[in-house]
Design a protein around this motif. Structure first.
Motif, PDB file in Angstrom:
ATOM      1  N   GLU A   1       0.914  -1.226   0.082  1.00  0.00           N
ATOM      2  CA  GLU A   1       0.095   0.023   0.096  1.00  0.00           C
ATOM      3  C   GLU A   1       0.934   1.129   0.211  1.00  0.00           C
ATOM      4  O   GLU A   1       0.598   2.129  -0.851  1.00  0.00           O
TER       5      GLU A   1
ATOM      6  N   ARG B   1       1.270   4.188  -3.219  1.00  0.00           N
ATOM      7  CA  ARG B   1       1.109   5.377  -2.825  1.00  0.00           C
ATOM      8  C   ARG B   1       1.900   6.269  -3.727  1.00  0.00           C
ATOM      9  O   ARG B   1       1.222   7.311  -4.014  1.00  0.00           O
TER      10      ARG B   1
ATOM     11  N   GLY C   1      -3.302   1.770  -2.316  1.00  0.00           N
ATOM     12  CA  GLY C   1      -2.312   2.666  -2.255  1.00  0.00           C
ATOM     13  C   GLY C   1      -2.527   3.563  -3.334  1.00  0.00           C
ATOM     14  O   GLY C   1      -2.247   4.720  -3.103  1.00  0.00           O
TER      15      GLY C   1
END
Lengths: 380, 267
Positions: A74, A78, A252
């Motif tokens: 995640e 991002r 993410g």
């Protein structure tokens, strides 16, 4: 029911976030633009233990859990979805089946290097005529006494061009259909094994997606993974775990798009007001925030079930289905909220929207997830 | 023989996120994340580099602070330190730099033997740069502050450092045991490792109070024993934005500057 992360998980998030902000984000746009595999960061990830999180230390792993692994994918995604999927495919689709199904010798031979990132892993199931219908394998493996002889081709293989170790499915007995599929550990450099075409994709352009070509490829007898005919089971259980990784990648991407859009809304003024002061936009962001958090809870539940050694197949399918759709929805909205700027490559939401689409497709399309979920609802 | 290094580290509020209470004029600590003080991270990194080169090196991190400062020590362990100790006690609360250095010197004494003490130049919250030097004085060892380059002799008996000055550096050779303070130019701190995190969280971190440290709360540590007090804190009134003057030549820039100063009636 405990919704708190453990101290270990919180520290993993802190560490990966720092790494992602300092190392991954600065090159994310270039990696996308140049279709460049971020080798330098993959090397660092190996050294820091990011490529062996949910495996015991005795095999070279970090001694962590699946929830920490989900958090890692995640946080990487991002900033850069390509980097996220490199970690996910390596961990879930190559290291995991060897850890779960390998013999002591196989684990000794492959895990220490894979889990410390000295070698990178990939997984070969999909074929030109066997996508969602994974049972229709045409790659063949013949028993030649002292070795297996593989012939056929795989497509859309994540990490293909950079991997050293591949878990590959092939038919050992066509008459038995899915019960005639077996899994093999194939190394880069095996005679008769080569990398074919590299795909030119819409998104996740930093990840290497290639064909694998087997032309009279000799695989040592001892490199069969699990029993003869157990390959479909190996593949399906591997994908159950892989879905947690891809769901985390989708999460993410959504969170990353949300974060940059929030900053944009606070700075952008129209009609004498900041976008962040306009109720219709605030309501939209509230909606996105809720969807993102719902994805997160579904993913963390699936990972927690896996950590508790409880069945998690339908739960990971729900997490992957919902998180993938959410990533597409959120990134599309985020481009919209950026207006014309969002459609340019000067802002990361354009890349994030292209990256999001794949999370509805690979490691089982949204429709394939519904097949899994429906089977748990109605029985098979 | 094992080379023993003590690193002093402090948990500080992240100054990137700092806000000041407009009424009380004090730092708002609520909701502000705590971080490992930057210069201390450089000190730890240098110690870890020594350990990379000579595995027979033992690194102990010492901190003083409230119980939650344990998180900072977990971070240091996850980066690769061998051991951590926290000096924490209500009796230590409100210590100024003099009292803090008393407590830290006592903690280091209690550890028993060291070859090198590494501290950060200063903490980003107080910015005093006093605790390291005071500690060295109390321990009776030589010190060099503002270390920007570092080389340890193979016999580990002496260290050659570059001490940063505003316009250059001093090259100094110093015998161990000694105390050095690190600045950010020294190195780039490493990340925690995932495996390190899992070991560090379950590691035992002893907490020493005034009694364990053998310091007197009336005379050596804590608010009452501190010879200095914060009289008042305030938010300085922001000055106007600076202006960059650009031009084709020096003369052109000077002209623009004079016009601007005249228009403001400065000259």
């Amino acid at each position: 029911m405990d919704f708190q992360l453990t101290k270990e998980q919180e520290f993993v998030r802190k560490m990966v976030r720092e790494f992602a902000v300092n190392e991954v984000e600065p090159i994310a746009a270039d990696v996308d633009k140049e279709h460049r595999f971020p080798e330098e960061n993959v090397k660092k990830m190996g050294e820091l233990g990011l490529l062996g999180i949910p495996f015991p230390k005795e095999w070279g792993g970090a001694g962590g859990d699946n929830l920490s692994y989900a958090i890692t994918v995640e946080e990487l995604s991002r900033m850069c979805a390509s980097t996220g999927v490199i970690c996910s495919a390596h961990t879930s689709l190559c290291a995991w089946p060897i850890y779960a199904y390998g013999t002591e010798e196989q684990k000794k031979q492959y895990l220490p290097d894979l889990l410390t990132g000295k070698k990178l892993g990939a997984f070969g199931l999909t074929e030109p005529n066997a996508g969602t219908d994974a049972g229709g394998q045409q790659t063949k493996a013949e028993d030649k006494g002292d070795h297996w002889l593989l012939n056929g081709a795989k497509v859309f293989i994540t990490n293909g061009g950079y991997a050293d170790v591949f878990v590959v499915m092939a038919m050992t007995d066509k008459s038995k259909r899915t019960r005639g599929i077996s899994a093999f550990i194939v190394e880069k450099g095996f005679e008769g094994f080569s990398i074919g075409k590299t795909e030119d994709k819409m998104g996740i352009c930093g990840s290497s997606t290639t064909e694998l070509v087997f032309q009279n490829c000799k695989v040592p007898k001892e490199n069969i993974l699990s029993d003869i005919g157990a390959g479909f089971k190996v593949a399906m259980s591997t994908l159950d775990g892989g879905r947690i990784g891809i769901a985390s990648q989708a999460l993410g991407i959504a969170q990353g798009a949300f974060d940059v859009t929030l900053d944009y809304m606070k700075a952008r003024r129209q009609f004498g007001r900041r976008l962040s002061d306009m109720d219709p936009l605030r309501f939209e962001m509230a909606d996105l925030k809720t969807r993102i958090d719902a994805s997160r809870l579904l993913i963390y539940r699936a990972a927690s079930l896996k950590d508790a050694h409880l069945p998690y197949g339908p739960e990971s399918a729900m997490a992957k289905y919902f998180a993938g759709e959410t990533a597409m929805h959120v990134t599309t909205k985020c481009v919209q909220f950026h207006g014309g700027y969002g459609y340019t490559k000067d802002y990361p939401v354009e890349r994030m929207m292209r990256d999001a689409k794949i999370t509805e497709i690979y490691e089982g399309t949204s429709e394939a997830q519904k097949l899994v979920i429906a089977a748990s609802v109605f029985g098979k | 023989m094992t080379f023993k290094i003590v690193v002093c580290a402090k948990q500080v509020p992240d100054t990137n996120e700092i806000k000041i209470d407009p009424v009380k004029k004090t730092l708002i600590r609520e909701g502000v994340p705590s971080i490992l003080n930057h210069d201390d991270a450089n000190a730890l990194e240098e110690a870890l580099k020594i350990k990379d080169k000579w595995p027979d090196t033992h690194i102990t991190v010492v901190s003083m602070g409230p119980p939650q400062a344990k998180d900072l020590l977990i971070e240091c362990l996850a980066m690769g330190a061998d051991e951590a100790v926290l000096a924490s006690d209500r009796a230590l609360g409100g210590s100024d730099t003099w009292a803090t250095s008393n407590a830290l010197a006592a903690a280091i004494d209690k550890l028993g033997g060291y070859d090198l003490i590494f501290a950060g130049r200063q903490a980003i919250d107080g910015d005093t740069a006093q605790v390291g030097p005071q500690m060295a004085e109390k321990l009776g060892i030589p010190q060099v502050t503002y270390v920007k380059e570092f080389e340890i002799d193979d016999d580990k008996k002496s260290i050659t450092v570059k001490r940063a000055l505003e316009d250059g550096y001093e090259l100094i050779k110093i015998k161990t045991p000694c105390m050095l303070t690190a600045i950010k130019e020294l190195n780039t701190p490493r990340y925690m490792s995932i495996g390190g995190i899992y070991e560090a969280v379950s590691a035992e971190i002893p907490v020493w109070g005034a009694a364990e440290l053998g310091v007197d709360p009336d005379k050596e540590v804590g608010l009452d024993a501190s010879p200095t007090n914060v009289y008042r804190s305030f938010t300085p009134v922001p000055k106007g934005q600076g202006v960059m003057i650009e031009g084709d030549s020096e003369r052109d820039i000077a002209d623009k500057l004079i016009v601007s100063l005249k228009s403001k009636h400065v000259i």
